[in-house]
Design a protein around this motif. Sequence first.
Motif, PDB file in Angstrom:
ATOM      1  N   ASP A  49       1.171  -0.961  -0.465  1.00  0.00           N
ATOM      2  CA  ASP A  49      -0.356   0.265   0.000  1.00  0.00           C
ATOM      3  C   ASP A  49       0.691   1.543   0.199  1.00  0.00           C
ATOM      4  N   GLU A  50       2.378   1.609   0.886  1.00  0.00           N
ATOM      5  CA  GLU A  50       3.169   2.249   0.198  1.00  0.00           C
ATOM      6  C   GLU A  50       3.564   2.695  -0.367  1.00  0.00           C
ATOM      7  N   LEU A  51       3.908   1.712  -1.176  1.00  0.00           N
ATOM      8  CA  LEU A  51       4.171   1.562  -2.894  1.00  0.00           C
ATOM      9  C   LEU A  51       3.377   2.494  -3.748  1.00  0.00           C
ATOM     10  N   GLU A  52       1.813   1.265  -3.295  1.00  0.00           N
ATOM     11  CA  GLU A  52       1.196   1.886  -4.199  1.00  0.00           C
ATOM     12  C   GLU A  52       1.147   3.622  -4.539  1.00  0.00           C
ATOM     13  N   ARG A  53       0.655   3.975  -3.325  1.00  0.00           N
ATOM     14  CA  ARG A  53       0.680   5.239  -2.714  1.00  0.00           C
ATOM     15  C   ARG A  53       1.961   6.425  -3.268  1.00  0.00           C
ATOM     16  N   TYR A  54       2.931   5.642  -3.803  1.00  0.00           N
ATOM     17  CA  TYR A  54       3.664   7.299  -3.881  1.00  0.00           C
ATOM     18  C   TYR A  54       4.493   6.875  -5.415  1.00  0.00           C
ATOM     19  N   MET A  55       3.498   5.475  -6.056  1.00  0.00           N
ATOM     20  CA  MET A  55       3.727   5.166  -7.517  1.00  0.00           C
ATOM     21  C   MET A  55       2.295   5.876  -8.113  1.00  0.00           C
ATOM     22  N   VAL A  56       1.401   6.170  -7.140  1.00  0.00           N
ATOM     23  CA  VAL A  56       0.469   7.392  -7.971  1.00  0.00           C
ATOM     24  C   VAL A  56       0.738   8.917  -7.810  1.00  0.00           C
ATOM     25  N   PHE A  90       3.540   9.481  -8.099  1.00  0.00           N
ATOM     26  CA  PHE A  90       4.344   9.817  -8.956  1.00  0.00           C
ATOM     27  C   PHE A  90       3.705  10.332  -9.909  1.00  0.00           C
ATOM     28  N   ASP A  91       3.029   9.431 -10.649  1.00  0.00           N
ATOM     29  CA  ASP A  91       2.111   9.908 -12.470  1.00  0.00           C
ATOM     30  C   ASP A  91       1.754  11.397 -12.067  1.00  0.00           C
ATOM     31  N   ARG A  92       1.784  11.336 -10.920  1.00  0.00           N
ATOM     32  CA  ARG A  92       0.889  13.042 -10.840  1.00  0.00           C
ATOM     33  C   ARG A  92       1.695  14.233 -10.845  1.00  0.00           C
ATOM     34  N   LEU A  93       3.102  13.532 -10.963  1.00  0.00           N
ATOM     35  CA  LEU A  93       4.006  14.957 -10.756  1.00  0.00           C
ATOM     36  C   LEU A  93       4.497  14.936 -12.243  1.00  0.00           C
ATOM     37  N   ARG A  94       4.511  13.357 -12.848  1.00  0.00           N
ATOM     38  CA  ARG A  94       4.833  13.640 -13.919  1.00  0.00           C
ATOM     39  C   ARG A  94       3.839  13.712 -14.989  1.00  0.00           C
ATOM     40  N   THR A  95       2.374  14.016 -14.773  1.00  0.00           N
ATOM     41  CA  THR A  95       1.484  14.528 -15.505  1.00  0.00           C
ATOM     42  C   THR A  95       1.735  15.495 -15.151  1.00  0.00           C
ATOM     43  N   VAL A  96       1.699  16.628 -14.639  1.00  0.00           N
ATOM     44  CA  VAL A  96       1.671  17.969 -14.412  1.00  0.00           C
ATOM     45  C   VAL A  96       2.622  18.590 -15.332  1.00  0.00           C
ATOM     46  N   ALA A  97       3.989  17.826 -15.054  1.00  0.00           N
ATOM     47  CA  ALA A  97       5.187  18.411 -15.144  1.00  0.00           C
ATOM     48  C   ALA A  97       5.490  18.768 -17.070  1.00  0.00           C
TER      49      ALA A  97
END
Length: 283
Positions: free
Chosen positions: A252-259, A261-268
């Motif tokens: 669950d911790e891994l999933e939280r950070y992967m989600v 990261f996806d938000r960050l790369r989308t806004v970049a």
Amino acid sequence: MREIQAGGYSPTIKKRALSRKLVALREQCGMTTSEVCKRLHWSPSKLNYIEKAKWIDPNSDSVADLCELYGVDGADRDALIRLTREARQRGWWRKYNDVFTSELPGFEAGASSIRTFQNTVVPGLLQVPEYIEMITRIAGIEEPAEIKRRTDARLERQKILLRDQRSCHLHAVVDEHVLLRIGDKGVRSAQIAHLLKLAQRPNVEVQVIPLEKGLYPGAGETFTCLMFPDSTERDIVYLETTVDGRMLEEPDELERYMVRFDRLRTVAMDFEATRAYLARQIE
């Protein structure tokens, strides 16, 4: 015992695989840590260091004692002893124990893919010597020999991106503030030129989040996700704090950070726009 064959060649990964297998064997026997310590006349801290992969040099005698207690013999015992010897090998980062406060370099050496978000400094795997020296001095270190040692250690880490075989894939998302706050124009130019050069490599992806985005989804503390080629090896998230480095590995911790990261790369900015931006900064 194929499930304990750790992928890659990093002793850190092999040590982690060994500890994981020893925990599984204890649980299969239905034994508690207290029972193991009582039977082997060990202190609780000794077994804890073994099962948490915190031991510096995995000991074959200790593993042999656990094998006997857990009823592991023959080829399975031999496989565990062999893995113990492999886990004892000295990775290059061991000679920089005074520089690295965590086993991050060992995990990086065994990773097939790394994703990182940075909003304060340039990711360590992408820093040029001039930048490393600058931030080392800012950290209060002035001795030339110590600055050189820390620079050498950081540059050694970066070789995982340049390996001819099994080069690591890096995807870095960087806040534009990281680049704009480099006050020395010479250092800033050298660092941005290096980012642009590495961004041309097939295994390196760099994205910059522009200031115009304001407050953006996913903003917060920096983090690094490390993924490993062996499907039996659990991926990790590394968080660097003022005191030490923290490793997260629960699903669950891994999933939280992967989600995140996806938000960050989308806004970049996308890869092409980022390369164009970097090129403009050094014109």
